[in-house]
Scaffold this motif. Sequence first.
Motif, PDB file in Angstrom:
ATOM      1  N   ASP A  54       0.814  -1.216   0.000  1.00 15.37           N
ATOM      2  CA  ASP A  54       0.000   0.000   0.000  1.00 15.37           C
ATOM      3  C   ASP A  54       0.848   1.267   0.000  1.00 15.37           C
ATOM      4  N   LEU A  55       2.111   1.146   0.376  1.00 18.17           N
ATOM      5  CA  LEU A  55       2.970   2.321   0.469  1.00 18.17           C
ATOM      6  C   LEU A  55       3.317   2.845  -0.926  1.00 18.17           C
ATOM      7  N   PRO A  56       3.424   4.164  -1.087  1.00 19.68           N
ATOM      8  CA  PRO A  56       3.910   4.703  -2.354  1.00 19.68           C
ATOM      9  C   PRO A  56       5.290   4.137  -2.672  1.00 19.68           C
ATOM     10  N   GLN A  57       5.593   4.023  -3.937  1.00 21.79           N
ATOM     11  CA  GLN A  57       6.875   3.453  -4.360  1.00 21.79           C
ATOM     12  C   GLN A  57       8.045   4.204  -3.739  1.00 21.79           C
ATOM     13  N   GLN A  58       7.945   5.541  -3.695  1.00 28.45           N
ATOM     14  CA  GLN A  58       9.049   6.343  -3.148  1.00 28.45           C
ATOM     15  C   GLN A  58       9.217   6.098  -1.647  1.00 28.45           C
ATOM     16  N   ALA A  59       8.108   5.814  -0.956  1.00 29.49           N
ATOM     17  CA  ALA A  59       8.194   5.511   0.470  1.00 29.49           C
ATOM     18  C   ALA A  59       8.886   4.175   0.693  1.00 29.49           C
ATOM     19  N   ARG A  60       8.584   3.196  -0.153  1.00 34.07           N
ATOM     20  CA  ARG A  60       9.268   1.904  -0.051  1.00 34.07           C
ATOM     21  C   ARG A  60      10.758   2.069  -0.344  1.00 34.07           C
ATOM     22  N   ALA A  61      11.071   2.938  -1.294  1.00 37.16           N
ATOM     23  CA  ALA A  61      12.481   3.180  -1.619  1.00 37.16           C
ATOM     24  C   ALA A  61      13.211   3.833  -0.438  1.00 37.16           C
ATOM     25  N   TYR A  62      12.501   4.702   0.277  1.00 39.36           N
ATOM     26  CA  TYR A  62      13.093   5.356   1.451  1.00 39.36           C
ATOM     27  C   TYR A  62      13.415   4.325   2.529  1.00 39.36           C
TER      28      TYR A  62
END
Length: 455
Positions: free
Chosen positions: A417-425
Amino acid sequence: MITIVLGAQWGDEGKGKLTDILCAKASLCARAQGGNNAGHTIVANGQTYDFHILPSGLVNPKCLNLIGTGCVVHIPSFFKELEDLQKKGLDTKGRILLSDRAHVVFDLHLLIDSLQEGELIEAAEKEQSSDRQVVVAKKSFGGAIGTTKKGIGPAYSAKHARSGVRIHQIFNKEELDKRLRVLARGAQKRYGSAMKDYDVEAEIARFDTHREHLRSFVINAVPLMASAQKNDMPILVEGANALMLDINHGTYPFVTSSATGTGGAIDGLALSPFKIKDIIGVVKAYTTRVGGGPFPSEALNDDGDTLQSKGHEYGVTTGRRRRCGWLDLVVLRHSHAINHYTTLNLTKLDILDHFDVIRVAVSYTDPLDMMNSSAPVTYKNEFPADLSVLDRCEVLYEELQGWKGQGRVAGAKSWDDLPQQARAYVEFIEQNVGVRVGYIGTGPSREDMIVRSDM
């Protein structure tokens, strides 16, 4: 088996929520060090609970709770906190125990704490020399350490000077009265007229009223912990403060007065290292600090103001506005090197929903040697002990793409559910610290926590 939950930065990381989740499976929840200078907030069943000296395992009706030997306890605050929880409908009867070897925080210690802070401020204002500690103190926070003025430092000072009072000594009136009077006479000699409003006989009288009420809470914690570990009871250790406030490994002297890391937990509760299953480091998705001392990644601009306002960054114990800044990987690597985390809990990731660009401190550069035509010193995998180095260091940041307008962490229930950029962080943190992020906080309530399915 034992699970230890520790703050990995300067405190206020949000340890309470993870403790609340984990204590549902724990039979014993214990505090190892510190006093009511700590603060945990738990939101459960629509009710908000603030914990200070009491373990937050009290939220679980089946969990026994222990204030361990390494703690210092202000008895009136202990009873007041119990009363406040009971007023909110929390049944604590028979579920809170206090080690007889823990030390007492007297009202006398609170007064001394305030006087010592005042002296530091006055010294920094008057001192014109180049004394490093005074200069750094003045630059960092007007000369004061920035304590909570809860008497914690003076109580631990008395403990290590072997002039303190342990909980079991409360029940020997003659001994308690004698020792407290000796402490009061010493403070009178040291502080003179500043002690005019303190009445040692009045404090002795207050303990006369507390004595019998306290008796039912006090135990010898050593056999309790030995039995719990022998029988493999699920034990949750709730760390107070955080590693960067550790008396040995933190930004001394801008620290608390106890060992806040894994070593302090083992010593403060008589834990067997061989029984420890998990050491979970709680990491805020950015960084905050209350009180004085160095803070290399502090954002003294609109970014810091946004973190402060959106994150509602006020101290649970004092109500003070927290200083805010970006995540600091130098701090986290130092923290991991000392506490040996098996898992990280990344909290308040939802607060970064408000940023297009997210900065992360990845190293410091000390420019001093450049003045001598030498190469500058870079700090990446170590955190300097010398505060003057931290005071002049330049921080190197790496910028990551935010997810503002492209998705929200707030309300996310799973990793996917997390935005892709949040997962990357999150993955960037894992790669740079070398520890898996197993828990991700996505909001203030108990339910706002992603538990990684691959953990």
